[in-house]
Design an enzyme around this catalytic site. Structure first.
Site, PDB file in Angstrom:
ATOM      1  N   CYS A   9       8.655   0.981   4.981  1.00  0.00           N
ATOM      2  CA  CYS A   9       9.834   1.345   5.184  1.00  0.00           C
ATOM      3  C   CYS A   9      10.907   0.268   5.651  1.00  0.00           C
ATOM      4  O   CYS A   9      11.166   0.319   7.017  1.00  0.00           O
ATOM      5  CB  CYS A   9       9.848   2.722   6.182  1.00  0.00           C
ATOM      6  SG  CYS A   9      11.269   3.746   6.042  1.00  0.00           S
ATOM      7  N   CYS A  29      14.485   5.890   1.253  1.00  0.00           N
ATOM      8  CA  CYS A  29      14.500   5.752   2.630  1.00  0.00           C
ATOM      9  C   CYS A  29      15.634   6.563   3.419  1.00  0.00           C
ATOM     10  O   CYS A  29      16.968   6.345   2.912  1.00  0.00           O
ATOM     11  CB  CYS A  29      15.015   4.210   2.645  1.00  0.00           C
ATOM     12  SG  CYS A  29      14.658   3.547   4.462  1.00  0.00           S
TER      13      CYS A  29
HETATM   14  C1  LIG Z   1       7.877   4.013  11.759  1.00  0.00           C
HETATM   15  C2  LIG Z   1       7.716   4.061  10.171  1.00  0.00           C
HETATM   16  C3  LIG Z   1       8.501   4.870   9.374  1.00  0.00           C
HETATM   17  C4  LIG Z   1       8.541   5.313   7.991  1.00  0.00           C
HETATM   18  N1  LIG Z   1       9.467   5.942   7.298  1.00  0.00           N
HETATM   19  C5  LIG Z   1       9.213   6.173   6.306  1.00  0.00           C
HETATM   20  C6  LIG Z   1      10.288   7.159   5.830  1.00  0.00           C
HETATM   21  O1  LIG Z   1      11.237   7.717   6.206  1.00  0.00           O
HETATM   22  N2  LIG Z   1      10.046   7.657   4.386  1.00  0.00           N
HETATM   23  C7  LIG Z   1       8.737   7.253   3.645  1.00  0.00           C
HETATM   24  O2  LIG Z   1       8.775   7.383   2.425  1.00  0.00           O
HETATM   25  N3  LIG Z   1       8.101   6.341   4.103  1.00  0.00           N
HETATM   26  C8  LIG Z   1       7.801   5.848   5.446  1.00  0.00           C
HETATM   27  N4  LIG Z   1       7.260   5.117   6.114  1.00  0.00           N
HETATM   28  C9  LIG Z   1       6.286   4.439   4.981  1.00  0.00           C
HETATM   29  C10 LIG Z   1       4.857   5.307   4.945  1.00  0.00           C
HETATM   30  O3  LIG Z   1       4.389   5.894   5.854  1.00  0.00           O
HETATM   31  C11 LIG Z   1       4.043   4.337   3.902  1.00  0.00           C
HETATM   32  O4  LIG Z   1       4.692   3.782   3.022  1.00  0.00           O
HETATM   33  C12 LIG Z   1       2.669   5.187   3.597  1.00  0.00           C
HETATM   34  O5  LIG Z   1       2.275   5.924   4.630  1.00  0.00           O
HETATM   35  C13 LIG Z   1       1.820   4.397   2.652  1.00  0.00           C
HETATM   36  O6  LIG Z   1       0.666   5.213   2.438  1.00  0.00           O
HETATM   37  P1  LIG Z   1      -0.869   4.447   2.058  1.00  0.00           P
HETATM   38  O7  LIG Z   1      -1.563   5.484   1.817  1.00  0.00           O
HETATM   39  O8  LIG Z   1      -0.498   3.173   1.090  1.00  0.00           O
HETATM   40  O9  LIG Z   1      -1.070   3.694   3.642  1.00  0.00           O
HETATM   41  P2  LIG Z   1      -1.115   4.613   4.734  1.00  0.00           P
HETATM   42  O10 LIG Z   1      -0.820   5.667   5.080  1.00  0.00           O
HETATM   43  O11 LIG Z   1      -0.833   3.504   6.060  1.00  0.00           O
HETATM   44  O12 LIG Z   1      -2.895   4.793   4.678  1.00  0.00           O
HETATM   45  C14 LIG Z   1      -3.705   3.634   4.616  1.00  0.00           C
HETATM   46  C15 LIG Z   1      -5.273   4.315   5.107  1.00  0.00           C
HETATM   47  O13 LIG Z   1      -6.342   3.008   4.929  1.00  0.00           O
HETATM   48  C16 LIG Z   1      -7.037   3.131   5.944  1.00  0.00           C
HETATM   49  N5  LIG Z   1      -7.613   1.779   5.723  1.00  0.00           N
HETATM   50  C17 LIG Z   1      -7.352   0.439   6.480  1.00  0.00           C
HETATM   51  N6  LIG Z   1      -8.257  -0.587   6.413  1.00  0.00           N
HETATM   52  C18 LIG Z   1      -9.122   0.231   5.740  1.00  0.00           C
HETATM   53  C19 LIG Z   1     -10.433  -0.313   5.463  1.00  0.00           C
HETATM   54  N7  LIG Z   1     -10.944  -1.493   5.542  1.00  0.00           N
HETATM   55  N8  LIG Z   1     -11.459   0.489   4.569  1.00  0.00           N
HETATM   56  C20 LIG Z   1     -11.162   1.668   4.313  1.00  0.00           C
HETATM   57  N9  LIG Z   1      -9.767   2.254   4.583  1.00  0.00           N
HETATM   58  C21 LIG Z   1      -9.037   1.440   5.436  1.00  0.00           C
HETATM   59  C22 LIG Z   1      -6.202   3.266   7.010  1.00  0.00           C
HETATM   60  O14 LIG Z   1      -7.110   3.697   8.203  1.00  0.00           O
HETATM   61  C23 LIG Z   1      -5.376   4.353   6.699  1.00  0.00           C
HETATM   62  O15 LIG Z   1      -5.670   5.652   6.710  1.00  0.00           O
HETATM   63  C24 LIG Z   1       7.210   4.751   7.387  1.00  0.00           C
HETATM   64  C25 LIG Z   1       6.176   4.196   8.261  1.00  0.00           C
HETATM   65  C26 LIG Z   1       6.611   3.975   9.215  1.00  0.00           C
HETATM   66  C27 LIG Z   1       5.413   3.267  10.221  1.00  0.00           C
END
Ligand SMILES: Cc1cc2nc3c(=O)[nH]c(=O)nc-3n(C[C@H](O)[C@H](O)[C@H](O)COP(=O)(O)OP(=O)(O)OC[C@H]3O[C@@H](n4cnc5c(N)ncnc54)[C@H](O)[C@@H]3O)c2cc1C
Length: 423
Positions: free
Chosen positions: A173, A353
């Site tokens: 983000c 965003c």
């Molecule tokens: C402050 C903030 C504001 C945001 N605002 C927005 C917004 O307004 N709109 C929007 O669309 N997005 C927003 N986001 C971004 C959004 O949260 C992420 O893009 C999204 O969560 C990505 O999903 P993901 O599944 O790729 O990663 P995540 O949701 O981070 O999940 C990754 C997972 O992998 C797991 N993991 C890590 N390492 C390992 C391992 N070795 N083995 C197995 N599992 C593992 C973690 O524990 C976690 O559960 C924001 C993020 C933040 C921090």
């Protein structure tokens, strides 16, 4: 279903999972839920964390709009029925052997693999930061507990200097570092403390946003809030007790010099990178991200591997909104691959965003590959709107918990639209 209770540290355990998912965050749970409704084979998620956070809500936690509790649920409550949860961290990939190795040494075999472990937050890359996080006015919305501390800092702020930082890309983000700066300024204005406060936004980048179309609207939000913007400034050291932050600033001639700023509160966005266990693995690109085709989300070399979310190599904005669009593409193309067919679903690079330019006001930036402006609604997205605030605070959390993570493919439907130059 494969039996994981057997102790096996070297050889793969029994039959392979039909689909193995690494990471049970936004992407992993969505993929598992969508697949569960579509295939009958075995599915497992490797995920070490006990809790799952709606991270887009953390900006609102930092601004006192949401409580931290509203953004967190138990992981167990989100794993779809019929999907096995392997509560461990993945440690390495053996794509030629079709195995993922866990941190405890077990090797988990699969037929198809979906990799989505998100981004790693590199707090330790800023000297002195880890020691002072959550104290001395040093806060961050990039971790739930620290987002709660952001609000404590803002709410109790009386006078002095507030600094907001943004590190070099990639970050999740990319709008979040500035969203909280606007909200803090707005809160101080509403509580009559703005005149006694200096606010600085120090960004490593040379523009406020990666999509040029939105930059004038954001510049004008910075001006309205009287936030001084310092471009090309990278936070490198923090002394919490002394309340000093040291930045490396690149000048117009390319020279780099130190800038020392005193602060009373500093909101730090940490440097971020691909998770260490992914970097240098056979499935990663040079930067450490899962190397997938940017349209099909299928691995460029290993056709039984897909990647999505923040850990994918695709050049989109790393957001949950992107995950929502990528997940159905992965599911369709993965099911096609299972039938030995070529999947035709394509991700267009959509990301969104919601830039909170103040309480009750959001510039809803939605865009796709190539900087195309692709809003969901036929309204000029550069204009801060209450309707977008209501979308972010009321509808999007519901969409996330009750639809996306349940496998629903509900979509408002974005499309490319043209807008006249800003007035
Ligand atoms: C402050 C903030 C504001 C945001 N605002 C927005 C917004 O307004 N709109 C929007 O669309 N997005 C927003 N986001 C971004 C959004 O949260 C992420 O893009 C999204 O969560 C990505 O999903 P993901 O599944 O790729 O990663 P995540 O949701 O981070 O999940 C990754 C997972 O992998 C797991 N993991 C890590 N390492 C390992 C391992 N070795 N083995 C197995 N599992 C593992 C973690 O524990 C976690 O559960 C924001 C993020 C933040 C921090």
């Amino acid at each position: 279903m494969p039996n994981l209770t057997a102790d096996s540290h070297a050889a793969p355990i029994s039959a392979p999972y039909d689909v193995l998912i690494v990471g049970g965050g936004a992407a992993g749970i969505t993929i598992a839920a969508m697949l569960r409704g579509k295939i009958s084979g075995s599915i497992a998620i490797i995920e070490p964390a006990e809790t799952h956070a709606y991270q887009p809500g953390w900006t609102l936690v930092g601004a006192g709009v949401f409580s931290l509790r509203q953004t967190v649920k138990k992981e167990a409550s989100l794993i779809p029925k019929g999907v096995e949860w392997i509560k461990q961290a993945a440690a390495s990939f053996e794509p030629d052997a079709h195995c993922v190795v866990l941190a405890d040494g077990r090797r988990i075999p699969y037929r198809y693999l979906v990799v989505c472990p998100g981004l790693q937050l590199d707090w330790s890359k800023i000297e002195g930061l880890s020691e002072t996080l959550g104290r001395n006015g040093v806060c961050s919305n990039y971790r739930g507990d620290l987002a709660a501390y952001t609000w404590e800092c803002i709410k109790s702020f009386q006078r002095g200097t507030m600094i907001f930082t943004q590190p070099p890309m990639p970050i999740k983000c990319p709008g979040a570092p500035q969203k909280i700066a606007y909200l803090a300024a707005d809160h101080l204005r509403k509580t009559g403390k703005r005149a006694a406060t200096e606010i600085k936004f120090c960004t490593a980048l040379d523009a406020l946003f990666g999509v040029a179309f939105f930059v004038p609207a954001l510049k004008s939000a910075m001006q309205d809030h009287q936030i001084a913007v310092q471009y090309k400034s990278v936070l490198k050291k923090i002394d919490g007790p002394a309340k000093k932050a040291i930045f490396a600033v690149t000048g117009a001639d390319g020279s780099v010099s130190d800038m020392v700023l005193d602060f009373d509160m500093i909101h730090v966005t940490p440097p971020q990178s691909a998770p260490d266990f992914l970097k240098g693995s056979p499935i990663a690109n040079q930067a450490g991200f899962v190397e997938v085709d940017q349209a099909s989300m299928q691995h460029v070399t290993y056709k039984n591997i897909f990647g999505l979310g923040d850990a994918a190599s695709t050049p989109n904005s790393k957001t949950a909104a992107a995950v929502r669009q990528q997940a159905p593409v992965v599911v369709r193309n993965l099911i096609a691959a299972m039938k030995a067919e070529q999947g035709r679903a394509a991700y267009d690079g959509y990301g969104s965003c919601p830039l909170t330019t103040g309480y009750g006001k959001i510039v809803l930036a939605e865009f796709s590959y190539g900087g195309k402006i692709t809003p969901s609604f036929p309204l000029d997205p550069r204009k801060p709107r209450l309707s977008a605030w209501l979308l972010k605070t009321k509808f999007l959390p519901y969409l996330y918990w009750s639809m996306m993570l349940k496998g629903s493919e509900f979509d408002i439907g974005h499309k490319e639209r043209e807008f006249a130059d800003a007035a």
